[in-house]
Each structure stands twice: as structure tokens, then as C-alpha cells.
Design a protein around this motif. Structure first.
Motif, PDB file in Angstrom:
ATOM      1  N   PRO A  25       0.641   5.143  -4.852  1.00  0.00           N
ATOM      2  CA  PRO A  25       1.795   5.151  -5.644  1.00  0.00           C
ATOM      3  C   PRO A  25       1.614   6.094  -6.974  1.00  0.00           C
ATOM      4  CG  PRO A  25       1.026   2.869  -5.525  1.00  0.00           C
ATOM      5  CD  PRO A  25       0.317   3.898  -4.457  1.00  0.00           C
ATOM      6  N   GLU A  26       0.506   5.988  -7.354  1.00  0.00           N
ATOM      7  CA  GLU A  26       0.267   6.925  -8.762  1.00  0.00           C
ATOM      8  C   GLU A  26       0.337   8.189  -8.538  1.00  0.00           C
ATOM      9  OE1 GLU A  26      -2.873   7.133 -12.467  1.00  0.00           O
ATOM     10  OE2 GLU A  26      -3.308   5.570 -10.980  1.00  0.00           O
ATOM     11  N   ALA A  83       6.838   2.429  -7.866  1.00  0.00           N
ATOM     12  CA  ALA A  83       7.009   3.703  -7.601  1.00  0.00           C
ATOM     13  C   ALA A  83       8.166   4.116  -6.623  1.00  0.00           C
ATOM     14  CB  ALA A  83       5.515   4.222  -7.135  1.00  0.00           C
ATOM     15  N   ALA A  91       2.873  -2.360  -7.088  1.00  0.00           N
ATOM     16  CA  ALA A  91       2.909  -1.008  -7.646  1.00  0.00           C
ATOM     17  C   ALA A  91       3.672   0.058  -6.721  1.00  0.00           C
ATOM     18  CB  ALA A  91       1.370  -0.470  -7.648  1.00  0.00           C
ATOM     19  N   GLN A  92       3.571  -0.198  -5.297  1.00  0.00           N
ATOM     20  CA  GLN A  92       4.273   0.724  -4.463  1.00  0.00           C
ATOM     21  C   GLN A  92       5.841   0.616  -4.640  1.00  0.00           C
ATOM     22  OE1 GLN A  92       2.762  -0.551  -0.609  1.00  0.00           O
ATOM     23  NE2 GLN A  92       1.673   1.586  -0.593  1.00  0.00           N
ATOM     24  N   SER A  97       3.295  -3.150  -1.767  1.00  0.00           N
ATOM     25  CA  SER A  97       2.686  -3.753  -2.876  1.00  0.00           C
ATOM     26  C   SER A  97       3.576  -3.756  -4.222  1.00  0.00           C
ATOM     27  CB  SER A  97       1.087  -3.262  -3.254  1.00  0.00           C
ATOM     28  OG  SER A  97       1.663  -1.846  -3.753  1.00  0.00           O
ATOM     29  N   THR A 157       3.875   8.925  -8.103  1.00  0.00           N
ATOM     30  CA  THR A 157       4.710   9.029  -9.154  1.00  0.00           C
ATOM     31  C   THR A 157       4.660  10.402  -9.929  1.00  0.00           C
ATOM     32  OG1 THR A 157       4.624   6.703  -9.433  1.00  0.00           O
ATOM     33  CG2 THR A 157       5.097   7.998 -11.255  1.00  0.00           C
TER      34      THR A 157
END
Length: 183
Positions: free
Chosen positions: A43-44, A20, A16-17, A14, A47
Motif C-alpha cells: 500500500p505505501e 490506499a 492500510a490497503q 488490511s 500510494t
């Protein structure tokens, strides 16, 4: 054992991935490997974890040699072969002796250690095995490393425990390594 959360192709990630993953790739690690392979699914979390790990691994107040020793003790406590494969050669490069590495791998107290190594070893062993550190060991660590160093040492143990739990549950594949595998 099958790797439950193996590598994802960058194009299949994605947005977001990808952000990250790119942050890890662009940082001092230079690639997405080890614990970051399963962690990319969040991912969050990855990170936040990689930022903490970057500090603890590369800039901790106790220095790289003692950090690598603490990582090996933690990896061995958790029987974490990926961390062992990554960090055993680094520990050797930074001066952790072959005899110390072999003893840790065998779950034995190393026969000869410098005073700072013995202190880090004892601190880590107590923290993992008794879930606390006795007053004498804590006072010695405080005198040797100061509050900043003691907190970083606790952080190294906790961070690498977190990574071990992730990779043990994900059955993360052990990368090729010159390290002697854990027994």
C-alpha cells in the motif's frame, strides 16, 4: 496466463490497503484497476506510485495528447496489454490518429505525425531502445517543451515502464476495452 495478483475484495484488505485503495477510488481514476490491483499488496508503494501517476497522466507539462502518445509507445515497448487497453481509446479521444496507433502497435514508425508528436515519439523510442536520448532530439525537446516538459516526458516513460514491469510480472488480466489488442 493466470493473473498472479488478482483483485482483492475490499473487506479482505488490511486497514492500510483499504486506505490506499480508497484514495485511488476517490481520485480521478474512480476505481482500483489495472496496475493498482497488484500494487495494493504494497500500500505505501501503491500510494506513492498513484500520486506520481496522477500528476503525470492528468497534469503533465506536455499535455494530455502527448502524454497519451508517450504512454502508448511505452506500453508497446513493454508489450503491456493492460496499459494498451486502457490508454489506446484515451489516446484516440485526445487526437492520436488511428494510423499512428496502428503503426505503434505494429512496432513501426507512424507515417504522418505533427511535429510535436514526432518529437515525443522519437524521444520515447530512443529512451526505450538505446537507454538514452541523442543530443539533437534532447535539444529539440528542450526547445519545444522546456526543462519542465522534458523532465515530465522522462517521468512518463519511467512511470509507465514501472507499471508495465509490475503488470507483466503479475500477469495482470486485461480489462474489457474497445482497444484493438496488441499483436
Amino acid at each position: 496466463m493466470e493473473d498472479r495478483l488478482g483483485a482483492l475484495p475490499f473487506a479482505a484488505m488490511s486497514a492500510a490497503q483499504q486506505v490506499a485503495a480508497q484514495a485511488v477510488i476517490d481520485g480521478p481514476r474512480g476505481a482500483l484497476y489495472g496496475p493498482f490491483v497488484p500494487l495494493i499488496r504494497s500500500p505505501e508503494l501503491m500510494t506513492a506510485a498513484q500520486r506520481m501517476g496522477e500528476y503525470l497522466r492528468y497534469r503533465s507539462a506536455i499535455g494530455t495528447r502527448l502524454t497519451e502518445l508517450a504512454i502508448l509507445v511505452t506500453a508497446r515497448h513493454w508489450s503491456q496489454s493492460v496499459e494498451w487497453a486502457i490508454h489506446e481509446p484515451i489516446a484516440r479521444e485526445y487526437g492520436i490518429s488511428d494510423a499512428m496507433i496502428a503503426a505503434i502497435a505494429a512496432r513501426e514508425r507512424p507515417p504522418a505525425m505533427a511535429p510535436d508528436e514526432a518529437l515525443v515519439y522519437e524521444f520515447c523510442i530512443q529512451l526505450h531502445q538505446q537507454q538514452r536520448v541523442d543530443d539533437a532530439t534532447y535539444a529539440a525537446a528542450l526547445a519545444a517543451f522546456g526543462e519542465h516538459g522534458v523532465v515530465d516526458l522522462m517521468g512518463i516513460n519511467g512511470y509507465y515502464t514501472f507499471l508495465a514491469m509490475v503488470m507483466n510480472a503479475a500477469q495482470t488480466a486485461v480489462p474489457p476495452s474497445p482497444a484493438t489488442p496488441l499483436p
